[in-house]
Design an enzyme around this catalytic site. Structure first.
Site: not given
Length: 445
Positions: A297, A308, A322
Site C-alpha cells: 500500500s 519512476d 495492494k
C-alpha cells in the site's frame, strides 16, 4: 455506547424490513435492485421462521452486511464498536497488543508482517506465518476481527500462539507478552562510510515530518558529508496515503507522486511534488529503497514514485501488490464502512495491484534460514481470494518469476552468520552504496 448500539441495530433491521414497501424508490436507483433485495428479505424471513434456534435480528443483519462486503474484495469491511476503535488506534500508531498486521486467507489468520520492535517481532513471529490456535483454542475458520480482538489485551498479559510456518514439518507454540505498542514509525542510524539508514515501520500520523527529522539527525551525526542513504520499507504494511505522499515529496522537487482513480471520471485525484515539502532534502545523495513481500500500500506508493522518477534504486523483493485505496465512510456516530473506492497508479501510470513494485535489483534475504520454502509459499495480494484484478491483465507466470539464480547470492544463512551478517538485504544495499557513484545508483537506465 450500549444505547447507541441498540439504536444502530434497530435502524439496520428497519431498513431491511421496509424493502418490499420501497421497491419503487429503489428502482429509481437501479431497476435490478428490487428483485435482489426481495431475495434477501425472503431469506431473512425463512431463517427467522425455520432455523433450528432463535436468531437475533442484529446477528442476521450483521451477517448480511459482512457477506455483502466480503463479496467485493479482501479489504472492504463494516466496522463498529471495538473494530472501529482498533482502526483509529492503528492509524494513530499507539495501541496495546502484539504488534501484528494480519489477513484472513481461506479461513486462516496469516501474518502479513510483524511491526519491527513489537512483542510479536521479538518473539520471532515472521511474515507468512499462519496462526492456527490462540491459547490452545482453534481459530481456523473463525472471524478475523474476533481473532484480532483476542490477541489484543492488557499490557503485561501473555497469550500463546500456535504457528504453522512453511518449511517446518510441525506447528509450534510461541508465548507472546502483550505490550503497549508505541511504535516508532521512523528510526534511523548511521552506518560505516557515512551512510544513513532510515527505517519506516508504518505510515501513521506525521511520518513525513519524522523522516525529515531523522535525516537532520543523520547529517549531524555524520563526520562530513553523508555519502548515501537507505530508506528501508520492508515489512511495512502501509497506512495513511497523505503520509506516503509527504514522504515521497521529501525526495522529489517536481512531477507526479501518485494518482488515485475512482469509478467515476470526476473521482480522479492527483498528488504532485512540492505540495508538502519544498525541494529534495537529500539532493545529490544516492538513495536505495528496500522493499519485500511485506511492503504494501503506502510503501508501494513511495517506492513506485521514487523509482519512476529515477530518484532511487529499488532493491529487495517484489512488494505485496495492494494497489487499492480504502475510504472510511461514516454510518452514524459509532459505525463506518471501510470501503475500496479507488485504485492508485505510479507516476508513469502503472498500477501495482497484483503485480506490486518490481525491484531494480532483486536481492533475496539469504540470512533467512527458511528462505527457499518461504518463497515457495509466499502470499501477496494476488493470492487473496476476491482481490481486485489488475486492469492490464498480468500473467501469473510474470508475477511468480521474481528471481533467477545469481552467483552473487549463493551464501547460506549459516555462512552469513559466521561472517556476522544478520540482514543480508541491508548489507547488500550498504555495500552497493559504498562501491558505486551517485550517478550509477540514482540515475540508472
Amino acid at each position: 455506547m450500549k444505547i447507541a448500539g441498540l439504536l444502530r441495530s434497530a435502524a439496520l433491521v428497519t431498513a431491511v424490513a421496509l424493502v418490499p414497501a420501497t421497491t419503487a424508490s429503489m428502482a429509481q436507483i437501479d431497476g435490478r435492485a428490487g428483485p435482489e433485495f426481495a431475495k434477501l428479505f425472503a431469506t431473512y424471513q425463512r431463517v427467522k421462521a425455520s432455523y433450528v434456534e432463535d436468531v437475533s435480528d442484529e446477528k442476521l443483519v450483521r451477517g448480511a452486511i459482512d457477506g455483502m462486503l466480503a463479496a467485493l474484495d479482501p479489504h472492504s469491511a463494516y466496522l463498529d464498536g471495538s473494530d472501529l476503535e482498533r482502526l483509529n488506534t492503528l492509524i494513530d500508531g499507539n495501541y496495546s497488543g502484539l504488534g501484528l498486521s494480519v489477513v484472513m486467507e481461506d479461513g486462516a489468520v496469516k501474518v502479513v508482517s510483524p511491526f519491527k520492535g513489537s512483542p510479536a517481532d521479538k518473539a520471532g513471529v515472521k511474515a507468512g506465518d499462519y496462526i492456527t490456535h490462540l491459547d490452545g483454542e482453534l481459530i481456523y475458520g473463525g472471524d478475523l476481527d474476533e481473532a484480532v480482538a483476542r490477541m489484543r489485551g492488557k499490557a503485561g498479559t501473555s497469550i500463546e500462539l500456535t504457528i504453522f510456518r512453511t518449511g517446518r514439518e510441525e506447528p509450534f507454540e510461541v508465548a507472546v507478552t502483550r505490550g503497549v505498542i508505541e511504535l516508532e514509525p521512523v528510526t534511523h542510524e548511521l552506518a560505516a562510510g557515512n551512510i544513513g539508514i532510515i527505517t519506516v515501520n508504518e505510515f501513521s500520523a506525521d511520518v513525513g515530518a519524522d523522516v525529515f527529522r531523522a535525516w537532520a539527525n543523520i547529517r549531524e551525526e555524520a563526520t562530513g558529508r553523508v555519502s548515501g542513504l537507505v530508506l528501508d520499507l520492508r515489512a511495512n504494511p502501509g497506512g495513511s496515503l497523505d503520509e506516503a505522499v509527504a514522504l515521497s515529496d521529501l525526495f522529489l522537487d517536481s512531477g507526479r507522486i501518485v494518482s488515485q482513480r475512482g469509478r467515476a471520471r470526476g473521482e480522479t485525484l492527483l498528488y504532485d511534488a512540492e505540495t508538502v515539502f519544498r525541494g529534495d532534502m537529500a539532493e545529490g545523495v544516492p538513495l536505495i529503497v528496500l522493499i519485500d513481500a511485506g511492503s504494501a500500500s503506502a510503501s508501494e506508493i513511495v517506492a513506485g514514485a521514487l523509482q519512476d522518477h529515477r530518484r532511487a534504486l529499488v532493491m529487495g523483493e517484489r512488494s505485496f501488490g495492494k494497489g487499492s485505496v480504502q475510504s472510511l465512510l461514516p454510518l452514524g456516530p459509532n459505525a463506518a464502512l471501510k470501503l475500496t473506492t479507488a485504485r492508485y497508479y505510479t507516476p508513469k501510470g502503472n498500477s501495482v495491484q497484483e503485480g506490486g513494485i518490481k525491484p531494480d535489483i532483486a536481492v533475496p534475504q539469504l540470512s533467512d534460514p527458511d528462505l527457499a520454502l518461504r518463497q515457495k509459499y509466499l502470499t501477496r495480494e494476488s493470492d487473496l481470494r476476491g482481490h481486485l484484478i489488475n486492469e492490464i491483465g498480468i500473467e501469473d507466470e510474470e508475477l511468480e518469476n521474481d528471481a533467477v539464480k545469481d552467483p552473487r547470492f549463493q551464501l547460506t544463512a549459516e555462512e552469513l552468520e559466521e561472517k556476522g551478517i544478520e540482514d543480508f538485504q541491508l548489507h547488500y544495499a550498504l555495500e552497493t552504496l559504498r562501491r558505486t557513484t551517485k550517478s550509477s545508483v540514482a540515475l540508472r537506465d
